[in-house]
Design a protein around this motif. Sequence first.
Motif, PDB file in Angstrom:
ATOM      1  N   PRO A  85       8.341   5.916  23.875  1.00 28.90           N
ATOM      2  CA  PRO A  85       9.573   5.143  24.101  1.00 28.90           C
ATOM      3  C   PRO A  85      10.869   5.948  24.173  1.00 28.90           C
ATOM      4  O   PRO A  85      11.840   5.506  24.799  1.00 28.90           O
ATOM      5  CB  PRO A  85       9.610   4.173  22.910  1.00 28.90           C
ATOM      6  CG  PRO A  85       8.766   4.832  21.859  1.00 28.90           C
ATOM      7  CD  PRO A  85       7.706   5.585  22.597  1.00 28.90           C
ATOM      8  N   THR A  86      10.931   7.114  23.536  1.00 32.24           N
ATOM      9  CA  THR A  86      12.159   7.903  23.557  1.00 32.24           C
ATOM     10  C   THR A  86      11.875   9.325  24.018  1.00 32.24           C
ATOM     11  O   THR A  86      10.730   9.794  23.951  1.00 32.24           O
ATOM     12  CB  THR A  86      12.810   7.968  22.156  1.00 32.24           C
ATOM     13  OG1 THR A  86      11.974   8.783  21.301  1.00 32.24           O
ATOM     14  CG2 THR A  86      12.974   6.568  21.547  1.00 32.24           C
ATOM     15  N   ALA A  93       5.308  14.362  21.279  1.00 31.72           N
ATOM     16  CA  ALA A  93       3.917  14.109  21.668  1.00 31.72           C
ATOM     17  C   ALA A  93       3.367  15.232  22.539  1.00 31.72           C
ATOM     18  O   ALA A  93       2.191  15.592  22.438  1.00 31.72           O
ATOM     19  CB  ALA A  93       3.814  12.774  22.389  1.00 31.72           C
ATOM     20  N   ILE A  94       4.206  15.795  23.420  1.00 29.90           N
ATOM     21  CA  ILE A  94       3.754  16.896  24.271  1.00 29.90           C
ATOM     22  C   ILE A  94       3.378  18.104  23.419  1.00 29.90           C
ATOM     23  O   ILE A  94       2.298  18.692  23.571  1.00 29.90           O
ATOM     24  CB  ILE A  94       4.839  17.287  25.299  1.00 29.90           C
ATOM     25  CG1 ILE A  94       4.985  16.192  26.361  1.00 29.90           C
ATOM     26  CG2 ILE A  94       4.500  18.630  25.968  1.00 29.90           C
ATOM     27  CD1 ILE A  94       6.159  16.398  27.293  1.00 29.90           C
ATOM     28  N   ARG A 148      15.270   9.828  33.306  1.00 28.36           N
ATOM     29  CA  ARG A 148      15.333   8.399  33.014  1.00 28.36           C
ATOM     30  C   ARG A 148      16.045   8.162  31.683  1.00 28.36           C
ATOM     31  O   ARG A 148      16.834   7.224  31.540  1.00 28.36           O
ATOM     32  CB  ARG A 148      13.919   7.813  32.957  1.00 28.36           C
ATOM     33  CG  ARG A 148      13.906   6.294  33.028  1.00 28.36           C
ATOM     34  CD  ARG A 148      12.485   5.776  33.062  1.00 28.36           C
ATOM     35  NE  ARG A 148      11.967   5.531  31.718  1.00 28.36           N
ATOM     36  CZ  ARG A 148      10.695   5.566  31.377  1.00 28.36           C
ATOM     37  NH1 ARG A 148       9.776   5.880  32.275  1.00 28.36           N
ATOM     38  NH2 ARG A 148      10.320   5.303  30.148  1.00 28.36           N
ATOM     39  N   ALA A 149      15.785   9.039  30.724  1.00 22.57           N
ATOM     40  CA  ALA A 149      16.444   8.917  29.418  1.00 22.57           C
ATOM     41  C   ALA A 149      17.951   9.115  29.555  1.00 22.57           C
ATOM     42  O   ALA A 149      18.738   8.449  28.875  1.00 22.57           O
ATOM     43  CB  ALA A 149      15.852   9.924  28.435  1.00 22.57           C
ATOM     44  N   GLU A 154      20.106   7.081  26.784  1.00 21.34           N
ATOM     45  CA  GLU A 154      19.479   7.555  25.549  1.00 21.34           C
ATOM     46  C   GLU A 154      19.886   8.994  25.256  1.00 21.34           C
ATOM     47  O   GLU A 154      20.168   9.356  24.112  1.00 21.34           O
ATOM     48  CB  GLU A 154      17.962   7.438  25.663  1.00 21.34           C
ATOM     49  CG  GLU A 154      17.237   7.870  24.392  1.00 21.34           C
ATOM     50  CD  GLU A 154      15.813   8.308  24.649  1.00 21.34           C
ATOM     51  OE1 GLU A 154      15.320   9.122  23.853  1.00 21.34           O
ATOM     52  OE2 GLU A 154      15.199   7.864  25.635  1.00 21.34           O
ATOM     53  N   LEU A 155      19.915   9.826  26.301  1.00 25.27           N
ATOM     54  CA  LEU A 155      20.387  11.198  26.168  1.00 25.27           C
ATOM     55  C   LEU A 155      21.819  11.276  26.683  1.00 25.27           C
ATOM     56  O   LEU A 155      22.201  10.536  27.602  1.00 25.27           O
ATOM     57  CB  LEU A 155      19.492  12.146  26.967  1.00 25.27           C
ATOM     58  CG  LEU A 155      18.064  12.357  26.427  1.00 25.27           C
ATOM     59  CD1 LEU A 155      17.251  13.218  27.387  1.00 25.27           C
ATOM     60  CD2 LEU A 155      18.095  12.991  25.037  1.00 25.27           C
TER      61      LEU A 155
END
Length: 202
Positions: A85-86, A93-94, A148-149, A154-155
């Motif tokens: 989601p963020t 996760a990567i 997209r973030a 978000e960023l």
Amino acid sequence: MGTKQSASIGRPRGFDADEAVERAMLVFWEHGYEGAGLTGLTDAMGISTTSMYAAFGNKEALFRKALERYTEGPGGYLTRALEEPTAHDVATAILAGAVRTTTRPARPRGCPGVQGALATSDPGRGVRGLLAAWRNNGCSCVRERFQRAVDEGELPPGTDPGLLARYVTTLAFGIAVQAASGLARDELQEMADAALRNRLPA
């Protein structure tokens, strides 16, 4: 009857192609492209050299199949990470996926997409190019997700999604190299956590 016989000439029988690609993937993963000899590949796959050529074309074509298998299987953590989601969750996760995949006890250490053709002679140029494109494609996917973030607020607006994606993927590739050198999973995860704190605050 003659037609049936001619249709089957050169067609390998008695082996599972998916399982053969899985075994070839492990050989390439452990030894790299040039280090994986035909004898080692065919022994692991349980088929003859003739059957390998009939089923897959040549060694480079087999490597391409093995890389696809890796991307969809052990390397699939990247695709899953992009669904987080963020942006921070994506990067976390990567790197966690890279640490996990490159240090799994039952698998070779490192990553076939990173070490697979770092040092090859002229006949291996096609594989070098293939792996460079594979790594760049992964980076592009991460860049799009970070873009997209930024677009969604978000960023911060001044964030360079390309630079951030290169940072995260270079860390992931570096983790693979260090894992292949024998660095412990805990140490690699600590390094990943420190990098995320410094560059991508939650």
